[in-house]
Write an enzyme that holds these catalytic residues in place. Structure first.
Site, mmCIF file in Angstrom:
data_model
loop_
_atom_site.group_PDB
_atom_site.id
_atom_site.type_symbol
_atom_site.label_atom_id
_atom_site.label_comp_id
_atom_site.label_asym_id
_atom_site.label_seq_id
_atom_site.Cartn_x
_atom_site.Cartn_y
_atom_site.Cartn_z
ATOM 1 N N THR A 1 0.768 -1.210 0.148
ATOM 2 C CA THR A 1 -0.010 0.014 -0.097
ATOM 3 C C THR A 1 0.882 1.298 0.023
ATOM 4 O OG1 THR A 1 -1.708 -1.225 1.430
ATOM 5 C CG2 THR A 1 -2.114 1.262 1.214
ATOM 6 N N ASP B 1 -8.371 -1.907 4.589
ATOM 7 C CA ASP B 1 -8.746 -0.506 5.113
ATOM 8 C C ASP B 1 -8.317 0.610 4.064
ATOM 9 O OD1 ASP B 1 -5.704 -1.147 5.133
ATOM 10 O OD2 ASP B 1 -5.519 0.389 6.682
HETATM 11 N N1 GLY Z 1 -3.515 -1.879 4.090
HETATM 12 C C1 GLY Z 1 -3.962 -2.460 2.929
HETATM 13 C C2 GLY Z 1 -4.666 -3.630 3.090
HETATM 14 O O1 GLY Z 1 -4.884 -4.412 4.015
HETATM 15 O O2 GLY Z 1 -5.504 -4.050 2.090
#
Ligand code: GLY
Length: 385
Positions: free
Chosen positions: A229, A260
């Site tokens: 991410t 998230d």
């Molecule tokens: N933080 C990225 C995910 O868990 O998809």
């Protein structure tokens, strides 16, 4: 007091201090005028020296922040700056946690999630489980600008993107496809050659051109599925704040799994009166504490960005009663800026994205972009990311 006990003490004492702080704030309204809009800014810390314009991101954005800073220096919009920066990473086939070249779901299909928040106009947009469209941060921005929705997911998001002029493409690079093939062979009951097959070693070596580094990397992400991410937060000279978070999510996920990043209040939250916060790492853990929103609310009550990030990590640790064995199954980072141009980040573990390097985040405040160490909750090596 060991580190965990100290953290527990901090969490407990915070309840008291936050309460006292709230009394101060609510008892005597802070009449801090907002330079850009009429009327008082009712809540928030009194301005302190920070650096503006400013743009920060997770470590994988280091080489992309210039793009955003150019826009900020030219007087451009903060969200335009943040999206321009992460677009560089979405376009990069070598970042396998974001956009084109992201590691796929268990069926070999890349699915992307993203969100944006525009502080000056208090708007948000988000997309999740999007296939075949590379620049999902811009797609989320398009949801914000062209619809009265906040979130569009799955095939609806893909079709919305096509209607808005986004191009369709295969997001799976040869590199990511080969790692996916090796993942299937190594972990599946059905697929062969598995690790019990006499050809396993030769199969893997040939798949990665007998390159020891590539093989080691593939084995690492197979054993420890990354949640990579990029989160990016921008503050302009006027103190306006925006942010975006974009990802290919958890490698080898069940199709349709959403982390998230597209969840407003978790992977990203911006309140133009205070600042912004975002996250990278295991989204499920962040969603359970609404990390982005939690951090912004703590900053509103006067906490510095790095302390607020560390406190959010502490809430995740508390969810596991500090059990390091369970916590070592994932990694998590938070990033935050306030409207005065102060910034900070905290991570669960000491280790970062790159093997052998500590947890870092990228900062561009007008001098060349640089990596800065995150505050770390545990001063130990935890989950590989
Ligand atoms: N933080 C990225 C995910 O868990 O998809």
């Amino acid at each position: 007091m060991d580190r965990w006990t100290r953290r527990k003490f901090f969490l407990t004492s915070l309840a008291g201090s936050a309460f006292a702080g709230a009394g101060r704030l609510f008892g005597k309204t802070l009449e801090v005028t907002d330079g850009n809009r009429p009327g008082p800014r009712l809540l928030g810390p009194a301005p302190v020296a920070g650096t503006r314009p400013l743009i920060i991101s997770s470590a994988n954005g280091l080489n992309a922040l210039d793009k955003g800073m150019q826009i900020l220096k030219g007087g451009g919009d903060t969200l335009e700056a943040a999206v321009a920066a992460v677009t560089v990473v979405e376009d990069d086939p070598n970042d396998d946690s974001v956009g084109y070249g992201g590691l796929p779901n268990e069926e070999g299909e890349v699915e992307l999630d993203a969100s944006v928040m525009h502080g000056p106009t208090r708007r948000a947009g988000s997309v999740a489980s999007v296939r075949r469209i590379k620049n999902v941060s811009r797609l989320a921005k398009t949801v914000m600008e062209r619809t009265n929705h906040v979130m569009i997911v799955g095939d609806g998001a893909r079709r919305f993107g096509l209607a808005e002029g986004f191009e369709e493409m295969n997001l799976l690079t040869e590199h990511s496809r080969k790692i996916w093939l090796a993942w299937k062979a190594k972990t599946s009951f059905n697929w062969r050659p598995g690790t019990d097959s006499p050809e396993w070693k030769e199969h893997v070596a040939a798949l990665f051109d007998y390159d020891a580094e590539k093989i080691a990397y593939a084995m690492r992400v197979i054993t420890s599925p990354p949640t990579g991410t990029i989160n990016c937060l921008a503050v302009n000279a006027k103190g306006e704040v925006s942010g975006t978070t974009t990802t290919s999510g958890l490698a080898w996920k069940i199709p349709g799994r959403v982390g998230d990043s597209p969840v407003i209040g978790a992977g990203l939250f911006v309140d133009g009166e205070v600042g912004g916060a975002g996250s990278t790492g295991k989204g499920e853990e962040n969603i359970k504490i609404c990390g982005g929103h939690t951090i912004v609310e703590m900053m509103r009550k006067g906490m510095k960005p790095d302390d607020a990030c560390l406190e959010a990590v502490g809430r995740v640790v508390r969810n596991y009663n500090g059990d390091k064995k369970k916590l070592t199954t994932f990694h998590l980072y938070f990033y935050a800026v306030n409207r005065d141009g102060e910034y900070g980040s905290a991570s669960l573990w000491k280790n970062g994205y790159e093997e052998g390097k500590g947890a870092m985040f990228a900062v561009h405040d007008g001098t060349p972009a640089r990596l800065v160490p995150c505050k770390t909750f545990f001063d130990e090596i935890g989950h590989e990311e």
